[in-house]
Design a protein around this motif. Structure first.
Motif, PDB file in Angstrom:
ATOM      1  N   ALA A 188       0.833  -1.203   0.000  1.00 59.45           N
ATOM      2  CA  ALA A 188       0.000   0.000   0.000  1.00 59.45           C
ATOM      3  C   ALA A 188       0.868   1.254   0.000  1.00 59.45           C
ATOM      4  O   ALA A 188       0.563   2.241  -0.675  1.00 59.45           O
ATOM      5  N   GLN A 189       1.955   1.220   0.757  1.00 59.21           N
ATOM      6  CA  GLN A 189       2.860   2.370   0.778  1.00 59.21           C
ATOM      7  C   GLN A 189       3.537   2.542  -0.578  1.00 59.21           C
ATOM      8  O   GLN A 189       3.713   3.669  -1.060  1.00 59.21           O
ATOM      9  N   ALA A 190       3.906   1.430  -1.210  1.00 57.76           N
ATOM     10  CA  ALA A 190       4.519   1.499  -2.537  1.00 57.76           C
ATOM     11  C   ALA A 190       3.555   2.097  -3.547  1.00 57.76           C
ATOM     12  O   ALA A 190       3.950   2.920  -4.387  1.00 57.76           O
ATOM     13  N   ILE A 191       2.296   1.715  -3.474  1.00 58.15           N
ATOM     14  CA  ILE A 191       1.284   2.270  -4.376  1.00 58.15           C
ATOM     15  C   ILE A 191       1.071   3.748  -4.085  1.00 58.15           C
ATOM     16  O   ILE A 191       0.936   4.569  -5.009  1.00 58.15           O
ATOM     17  N   ARG A 192       1.034   4.111  -2.812  1.00 58.61           N
ATOM     18  CA  ARG A 192       0.855   5.527  -2.447  1.00 58.61           C
ATOM     19  C   ARG A 192       1.992   6.378  -3.024  1.00 58.61           C
ATOM     20  O   ARG A 192       1.760   7.459  -3.569  1.00 58.61           O
ATOM     21  N   ALA A 193       3.233   5.879  -2.922  1.00 57.94           N
ATOM     22  CA  ALA A 193       4.375   6.598  -3.482  1.00 57.94           C
ATOM     23  C   ALA A 193       4.278   6.671  -5.008  1.00 57.94           C
ATOM     24  O   ALA A 193       4.590   7.704  -5.619  1.00 57.94           O
ATOM     25  N   PHE A 194       3.850   5.589  -5.628  1.00 61.66           N
ATOM     26  CA  PHE A 194       3.675   5.585  -7.089  1.00 61.66           C
ATOM     27  C   PHE A 194       2.618   6.598  -7.504  1.00 61.66           C
ATOM     28  O   PHE A 194       2.816   7.359  -8.464  1.00 61.66           O
ATOM     29  N   ASN A 195       1.504   6.634  -6.789  1.00 60.10           N
ATOM     30  CA  ASN A 195       0.440   7.586  -7.123  1.00 60.10           C
ATOM     31  C   ASN A 195       0.936   9.025  -7.054  1.00 60.10           C
ATOM     32  O   ASN A 195       0.579   9.863  -7.893  1.00 60.10           O
ATOM     33  N   GLU A 196       1.755   9.305  -6.063  1.00 58.63           N
ATOM     34  CA  GLU A 196       2.303  10.657  -5.936  1.00 58.63           C
ATOM     35  C   GLU A 196       3.244  10.958  -7.096  1.00 58.63           C
ATOM     36  O   GLU A 196       3.263  12.085  -7.611  1.00 58.63           O
ATOM     37  N   ARG A 197       4.018   9.964  -7.518  1.00 57.58           N
ATOM     38  CA  ARG A 197       4.911  10.164  -8.660  1.00 57.58           C
ATOM     39  C   ARG A 197       4.118  10.496  -9.914  1.00 57.58           C
ATOM     40  O   ARG A 197       4.466  11.425 -10.656  1.00 57.58           O
ATOM     41  N   VAL A 198       3.045   9.758 -10.159  1.00 60.07           N
ATOM     42  CA  VAL A 198       2.233  10.014 -11.348  1.00 60.07           C
ATOM     43  C   VAL A 198       1.591  11.398 -11.262  1.00 60.07           C
ATOM     44  O   VAL A 198       1.557  12.146 -12.242  1.00 60.07           O
ATOM     45  N   ARG A 199       1.108  11.755 -10.087  1.00 57.18           N
ATOM     46  CA  ARG A 199       0.423  13.046  -9.907  1.00 57.18           C
ATOM     47  C   ARG A 199       1.342  14.220 -10.222  1.00 57.18           C
ATOM     48  O   ARG A 199       0.890  15.257 -10.732  1.00 57.18           O
ATOM     49  N   THR A 200       2.622  14.074  -9.938  1.00 59.31           N
ATOM     50  CA  THR A 200       3.564  15.183 -10.128  1.00 59.31           C
ATOM     51  C   THR A 200       4.382  15.058 -11.410  1.00 59.31           C
ATOM     52  O   THR A 200       5.248  15.896 -11.664  1.00 59.31           O
ATOM     53  N   ASP A 201       4.118  14.050 -12.210  1.00 55.70           N
ATOM     54  CA  ASP A 201       4.886  13.812 -13.432  1.00 55.70           C
ATOM     55  C   ASP A 201       4.349  14.707 -14.549  1.00 55.70           C
ATOM     56  O   ASP A 201       3.246  14.489 -15.066  1.00 55.70           O
ATOM     57  N   LYS A 202       5.138  15.711 -14.933  1.00 60.07           N
ATOM     58  CA  LYS A 202       4.702  16.685 -15.938  1.00 60.07           C
ATOM     59  C   LYS A 202       4.691  16.109 -17.350  1.00 60.07           C
ATOM     60  O   LYS A 202       4.203  16.762 -18.284  1.00 60.07           O
ATOM     61  N   ARG A 203       5.207  14.901 -17.503  1.00 59.72           N
ATOM     62  CA  ARG A 203       5.202  14.290 -18.842  1.00 59.72           C
ATOM     63  C   ARG A 203       3.834  13.752 -19.222  1.00 59.72           C
ATOM     64  O   ARG A 203       3.593  13.424 -20.382  1.00 59.72           O
ATOM     65  N   VAL A 204       2.939  13.630 -18.250  1.00 65.46           N
ATOM     66  CA  VAL A 204       1.633  13.029 -18.503  1.00 65.46           C
ATOM     67  C   VAL A 204       0.528  13.876 -17.890  1.00 65.46           C
ATOM     68  O   VAL A 204       0.763  14.718 -17.014  1.00 65.46           O
ATOM     69  N   GLU A 205      -0.683  13.638 -18.377  1.00 68.56           N
ATOM     70  CA  GLU A 205      -1.886  14.108 -17.687  1.00 68.56           C
ATOM     71  C   GLU A 205      -2.641  12.852 -17.278  1.00 68.56           C
ATOM     72  O   GLU A 205      -2.737  11.896 -18.054  1.00 68.56           O
ATOM     73  N   ALA A 206      -3.127  12.827 -16.037  1.00 73.07           N
ATOM     74  CA  ALA A 206      -3.640  11.566 -15.501  1.00 73.07           C
ATOM     75  C   ALA A 206      -4.886  11.776 -14.657  1.00 73.07           C
ATOM     76  O   ALA A 206      -5.119  12.857 -14.112  1.00 73.07           O
ATOM     77  N   VAL A 207      -5.683  10.718 -14.566  1.00 74.47           N
ATOM     78  CA  VAL A 207      -6.855  10.706 -13.696  1.00 74.47           C
ATOM     79  C   VAL A 207      -6.944   9.321 -13.065  1.00 74.47           C
ATOM     80  O   VAL A 207      -6.629   8.313 -13.700  1.00 74.47           O
ATOM     81  N   MET A 208      -7.337   9.291 -11.794  1.00 74.99           N
ATOM     82  CA  MET A 208      -7.533   8.028 -11.094  1.00 74.99           C
ATOM     83  C   MET A 208      -9.023   7.701 -11.101  1.00 74.99           C
ATOM     84  O   MET A 208      -9.848   8.504 -10.666  1.00 74.99           O
ATOM     85  N   LEU A 209      -9.355   6.509 -11.591  1.00 73.73           N
ATOM     86  CA  LEU A 209     -10.749   6.101 -11.732  1.00 73.73           C
ATOM     87  C   LEU A 209     -11.099   5.025 -10.707  1.00 73.73           C
ATOM     88  O   LEU A 209     -10.306   4.122 -10.467  1.00 73.73           O
ATOM     89  N   PRO A 210     -12.297   5.091 -10.117  1.00 73.24           N
ATOM     90  CA  PRO A 210     -12.698   4.074  -9.129  1.00 73.24           C
ATOM     91  C   PRO A 210     -13.247   2.813  -9.788  1.00 73.24           C
ATOM     92  O   PRO A 210     -14.342   2.348  -9.487  1.00 73.24           O
ATOM     93  N   ILE A 211     -12.467   2.261 -10.707  1.00 69.94           N
ATOM     94  CA  ILE A 211     -12.825   1.013 -11.374  1.00 69.94           C
ATOM     95  C   ILE A 211     -12.133  -0.127 -10.638  1.00 69.94           C
ATOM     96  O   ILE A 211     -10.918  -0.087 -10.436  1.00 69.94           O
ATOM     97  N   ALA A 212     -12.898  -1.126 -10.218  1.00 67.75           N
ATOM     98  CA  ALA A 212     -12.338  -2.267  -9.483  1.00 67.75           C
ATOM     99  C   ALA A 212     -11.535  -1.753  -8.293  1.00 67.75           C
ATOM    100  O   ALA A 212     -12.061  -1.042  -7.448  1.00 67.75           O
ATOM    101  N   ASP A 213     -10.223  -2.065  -8.243  1.00 67.85           N
ATOM    102  CA  ASP A 213      -9.373  -1.653  -7.124  1.00 67.85           C
ATOM    103  C   ASP A 213      -8.648  -0.347  -7.410  1.00 67.85           C
ATOM    104  O   ASP A 213      -7.630  -0.046  -6.803  1.00 67.85           O
ATOM    105  N   GLY A 214      -9.198   0.429  -8.320  1.00 62.93           N
ATOM    106  CA  GLY A 214      -8.593   1.707  -8.691  1.00 62.93           C
ATOM    107  C   GLY A 214      -7.734   1.556  -9.928  1.00 62.93           C
ATOM    108  O   GLY A 214      -6.876   0.675 -10.003  1.00 62.93           O
TER     109      GLY A 214
END
Length: 235
Positions: A188-214
């Protein structure tokens, strides 16, 4: 207004889930056999994506007109099959896993579905497989669904290799709700860190969807967005 005061997400009851599932195209006979065979494996069957998510993957593959897809985490091949059903004619899905036992089950399903020629299973550590891929940005779609501590490494290997406008998807980004806990540990901590990386990654635009386990859905930026794609070290 605090967003938490205006939650519009519907709680998923068993009855509501059955209704949601009924709105998706039903599993083909091959898919149903693969579902049943995977469930027979016992508790590890929880690693298989749910059917409505597989329908979503096929749709996204078609919308992206994907010719090259890279999947990290094959398991028994249900998500791979979904991606292969959506890939463009002549396209391919490169899928990475460590288990020959599970991918043997997958191969039987792919053969039955008539998509074997579209799929390239690669056994071995995924990080090594990804580093061996061509460095130029030619991947149309990525699906991450493997060991959670490896997500950030896989992400850094793959983002530069995805074409501008290409898609990256990451599964289990809610991790049963545990990723929302600031004191999360382990996966869970690894996923939390990954989510933060994606959120701050200027190379992409991203959205988290509540599909299945996210499910995180990201699009790689390009010059068409008005600015060059930042170099990986400057993201």
């Amino acid at each position: 207004m605090n967003p938490a005061d205006d939650v519009k997400t519907v709680s998923m009851t068993p009855a509501l889930y059955r209704y949601l599932l009924a709105q998706a195209e039903p599993p083909s006979p091959v898919q149903q056999r693969l579902i049943d065979r995977t469930r027979a494996l016992g508790t590890v069957a929880e690693m298989q994506i749910p059917h409505e998510q597989s329908v979503f993957l096929t749709l996204l593959s078609r919308l992206a007109r994907a010719r090259l897809i890279v999947e990290v985490g094959t398991f028994t091949g249900y998500s791979t099959l979904a991606l292969a059903l959506g890939v463009e004619p002549g396209g391919r899905v490169i899928t990475c896993d460590l288990s020959a036992e599970w991918t043997d089950i997958a191969r039987e399903a792919w053969q039955a579905a008539g998509v074997t020629e579209r799929i390239e299973p690669r056994l071995g550590p995924a990080a090594e497989t990804l580093r061996a891929l061509p460095e130029e940005p030619g991947i149309d779609l990525v699906f991450l669904d493997a060991d959670k501590p490896g997500y950030q490494d896989y992400w850094e290997q793959l983002v530069p290799r995805v074409r501008p406008g290409g898609l990256l998807l990451a599964d289990n980004v809610l991790y049963g709700g545990e990723a929302a806990d600031p004191e999360a540990t382990g996966n869970a901590q690894a996923i939390r860190a990954f989510n933060e990386r994606v959120r701050t990654d200027k190379r992409v635009e991203a959205v988290m969807l509540p599909i299945a386990d996210g499910l995180t859905l990201a699009r790689k930026r390009g010059t068409a967005d008005g600015a060059p794609v930042p170099a990986p070290g400057r993201a």
